[in-house]
Motif scaffolding. Structure first.
Motif, PDB file in Angstrom:
ATOM      1  N   ARG A   1       0.828  -1.208   0.000  1.00  0.00           N
ATOM      2  CA  ARG A   1       0.000   0.000   0.000  1.00  0.00           C
ATOM      3  C   ARG A   1       0.867   1.265   0.000  1.00  0.00           C
ATOM      4  N   LEU A   2       1.985   1.223   0.697  1.00  0.00           N
ATOM      5  CA  LEU A   2       2.907   2.359   0.701  1.00  0.00           C
ATOM      6  C   LEU A   2       3.460   2.603  -0.701  1.00  0.00           C
ATOM      7  N   VAL A   3       3.889   1.541  -1.359  1.00  0.00           N
ATOM      8  CA  VAL A   3       4.430   1.664  -2.714  1.00  0.00           C
ATOM      9  C   VAL A   3       3.370   2.200  -3.681  1.00  0.00           C
ATOM     10  N   VAL A   4       2.167   1.660  -3.610  1.00  0.00           N
ATOM     11  CA  VAL A   4       1.086   2.118  -4.494  1.00  0.00           C
ATOM     12  C   VAL A   4       0.771   3.588  -4.234  1.00  0.00           C
ATOM     13  N   GLY A   5       0.675   3.963  -2.970  1.00  0.00           N
ATOM     14  CA  GLY A   5       0.350   5.348  -2.627  1.00  0.00           C
ATOM     15  C   GLY A   5       1.408   6.335  -3.077  1.00  0.00           C
ATOM     16  N   ILE A   6       2.672   6.003  -2.831  1.00  0.00           N
ATOM     17  CA  ILE A   6       3.767   6.900  -3.231  1.00  0.00           C
ATOM     18  C   ILE A   6       3.832   6.971  -4.754  1.00  0.00           C
TER      19      ILE A   6
ATOM     20  N   VAL B   1       3.480  10.367  -6.913  1.00  0.00           N
ATOM     21  CA  VAL B   1       4.523  10.821  -7.833  1.00  0.00           C
ATOM     22  C   VAL B   1       3.949  10.991  -9.232  1.00  0.00           C
ATOM     23  N   GLY B   2       3.099  10.062  -9.649  1.00  0.00           N
ATOM     24  CA  GLY B   2       2.471  10.182 -10.962  1.00  0.00           C
ATOM     25  C   GLY B   2       1.597  11.411 -11.058  1.00  0.00           C
ATOM     26  N   TRP B   3       0.833  11.685 -10.004  1.00  0.00           N
ATOM     27  CA  TRP B   3      -0.035  12.862  -9.980  1.00  0.00           C
ATOM     28  C   TRP B   3       0.800  14.132 -10.028  1.00  0.00           C
ATOM     29  N   ALA B   4       1.850  14.185  -9.214  1.00  0.00           N
ATOM     30  CA  ALA B   4       2.704  15.379  -9.178  1.00  0.00           C
ATOM     31  C   ALA B   4       3.409  15.582 -10.513  1.00  0.00           C
ATOM     32  N   SER B   5       3.850  14.504 -11.136  1.00  0.00           N
ATOM     33  CA  SER B   5       4.526  14.610 -12.437  1.00  0.00           C
ATOM     34  C   SER B   5       3.586  15.141 -13.503  1.00  0.00           C
ATOM     35  N   ARG B   6       2.350  14.668 -13.493  1.00  0.00           N
ATOM     36  CA  ARG B   6       1.375  15.159 -14.476  1.00  0.00           C
ATOM     37  C   ARG B   6       1.080  16.642 -14.261  1.00  0.00           C
ATOM     38  N   MET B   7       0.953  17.056 -13.010  1.00  0.00           N
ATOM     39  CA  MET B   7       0.674  18.468 -12.722  1.00  0.00           C
ATOM     40  C   MET B   7       1.861  19.341 -13.137  1.00  0.00           C
ATOM     41  N   LEU B   8       3.079  18.864 -12.875  1.00  0.00           N
ATOM     42  CA  LEU B   8       4.271  19.613 -13.272  1.00  0.00           C
ATOM     43  C   LEU B   8       4.350  19.711 -14.784  1.00  0.00           C
ATOM     44  N   PHE B   9       4.072  18.616 -15.485  1.00  0.00           N
ATOM     45  CA  PHE B   9       4.090  18.632 -16.943  1.00  0.00           C
ATOM     46  C   PHE B   9       3.066  19.620 -17.480  1.00  0.00           C
ATOM     47  N   MET B  10       1.854  19.569 -16.929  1.00  0.00           N
ATOM     48  CA  MET B  10       0.794  20.466 -17.395  1.00  0.00           C
ATOM     49  C   MET B  10       1.162  21.926 -17.148  1.00  0.00           C
ATOM     50  N   SER B  11       1.721  22.211 -15.983  1.00  0.00           N
ATOM     51  CA  SER B  11       2.029  23.601 -15.660  1.00  0.00           C
ATOM     52  C   SER B  11       3.169  24.133 -16.522  1.00  0.00           C
ATOM     53  N   ARG B  12       4.051  23.281 -16.950  1.00  0.00           N
ATOM     54  CA  ARG B  12       5.189  23.735 -17.753  1.00  0.00           C
ATOM     55  C   ARG B  12       4.939  23.653 -19.249  1.00  0.00           C
ATOM     56  N   SER B  13       3.995  22.825 -19.660  1.00  0.00           N
ATOM     57  CA  SER B  13       3.806  22.613 -21.089  1.00  0.00           C
ATOM     58  C   SER B  13       2.728  23.504 -21.691  1.00  0.00           C
ATOM     59  N   LEU B  14       1.844  24.039 -20.875  1.00  0.00           N
ATOM     60  CA  LEU B  14       0.767  24.850 -21.409  1.00  0.00           C
ATOM     61  C   LEU B  14       1.142  26.330 -21.341  1.00  0.00           C
ATOM     62  N   ALA B  15       1.059  26.957 -22.465  1.00  0.00           N
ATOM     63  CA  ALA B  15       1.278  28.406 -22.493  1.00  0.00           C
ATOM     64  C   ALA B  15       0.060  29.081 -21.873  1.00  0.00           C
ATOM     65  N   PRO B  16       0.230  30.267 -21.316  1.00  0.00           N
ATOM     66  CA  PRO B  16      -0.939  30.953 -20.746  1.00  0.00           C
ATOM     67  C   PRO B  16      -2.056  31.101 -21.783  1.00  0.00           C
ATOM     68  N   GLY B  17      -3.248  30.754 -21.376  1.00  0.00           N
ATOM     69  CA  GLY B  17      -4.406  30.868 -22.252  1.00  0.00           C
ATOM     70  C   GLY B  17      -4.641  29.678 -23.157  1.00  0.00           C
ATOM     71  N   SER B  18      -3.719  28.718 -23.173  1.00  0.00           N
ATOM     72  CA  SER B  18      -3.896  27.584 -24.092  1.00  0.00           C
ATOM     73  C   SER B  18      -4.636  26.431 -23.445  1.00  0.00           C
ATOM     74  N   ALA B  19      -4.949  26.497 -22.159  1.00  0.00           N
ATOM     75  CA  ALA B  19      -5.643  25.392 -21.494  1.00  0.00           C
ATOM     76  C   ALA B  19      -6.992  25.120 -22.137  1.00  0.00           C
ATOM     77  N   SER B  20      -7.638  26.132 -22.650  1.00  0.00           N
ATOM     78  CA  SER B  20      -8.945  25.918 -23.274  1.00  0.00           C
ATOM     79  C   SER B  20      -8.839  25.065 -24.534  1.00  0.00           C
ATOM     80  N   LEU B  21      -7.654  24.979 -25.118  1.00  0.00           N
ATOM     81  CA  LEU B  21      -7.474  24.155 -26.317  1.00  0.00           C
ATOM     82  C   LEU B  21      -7.560  22.672 -25.997  1.00  0.00           C
ATOM     83  N   CYS B  22      -7.307  22.313 -24.756  1.00  0.00           N
ATOM     84  CA  CYS B  22      -7.338  20.909 -24.352  1.00  0.00           C
ATOM     85  C   CYS B  22      -8.746  20.403 -24.139  1.00  0.00           C
ATOM     86  N   TRP B  23      -9.708  21.276 -23.980  1.00  0.00           N
ATOM     87  CA  TRP B  23     -11.066  20.870 -23.671  1.00  0.00           C
ATOM     88  C   TRP B  23     -11.859  20.929 -24.878  1.00  0.00           C
TER      89      TRP B  23
END
Length: 75
Positions: free
Chosen positions: A44-49, A53-75
């Motif tokens: 359970r510890l391994v799964v949780g961590i 890490v996967g969630w944090a990596s996705r958020m970091l990728f999204m915050s660095r890969s999207l230019a301001p105002g381009s988030a609406s293009l994803c929807w």
């Protein structure tokens, strides 16, 4: 945060990685084997961590890969 609250947020993957301090990591690692036994607690510890890490990596990728105002293009 109580032990019950910490465990609920960890197991539901709702704790923000920034809120998962070293102290909380140690508490979770100490509580899991007491709640579920050594083997299941470790799994359970391994799964949780890994999930965190996967969630944090996705958020970091999204915050660095999207230019301001381009988030609406994803929807």
């Amino acid at each position: 945060m109580t032990d019950d609250e910490l465990m609920a947020t960890f197991e539901n993957n709702t704790i923000a990685p920034a809120a998962f301090s070293h102290e909380r990591h140690v508490r979770v690692a100490w509580l899991l084997p007491r709640m579920y036994g050594a083997v299941d607690g470790f799994e359970r510890l391994v799964v949780g961590i890994t999930s965190m890490v996967g969630w944090a990596s996705r958020m970091l990728f999204m915050s660095r890969s999207l230019a301001p105002g381009s988030a609406s293009l994803c929807w």
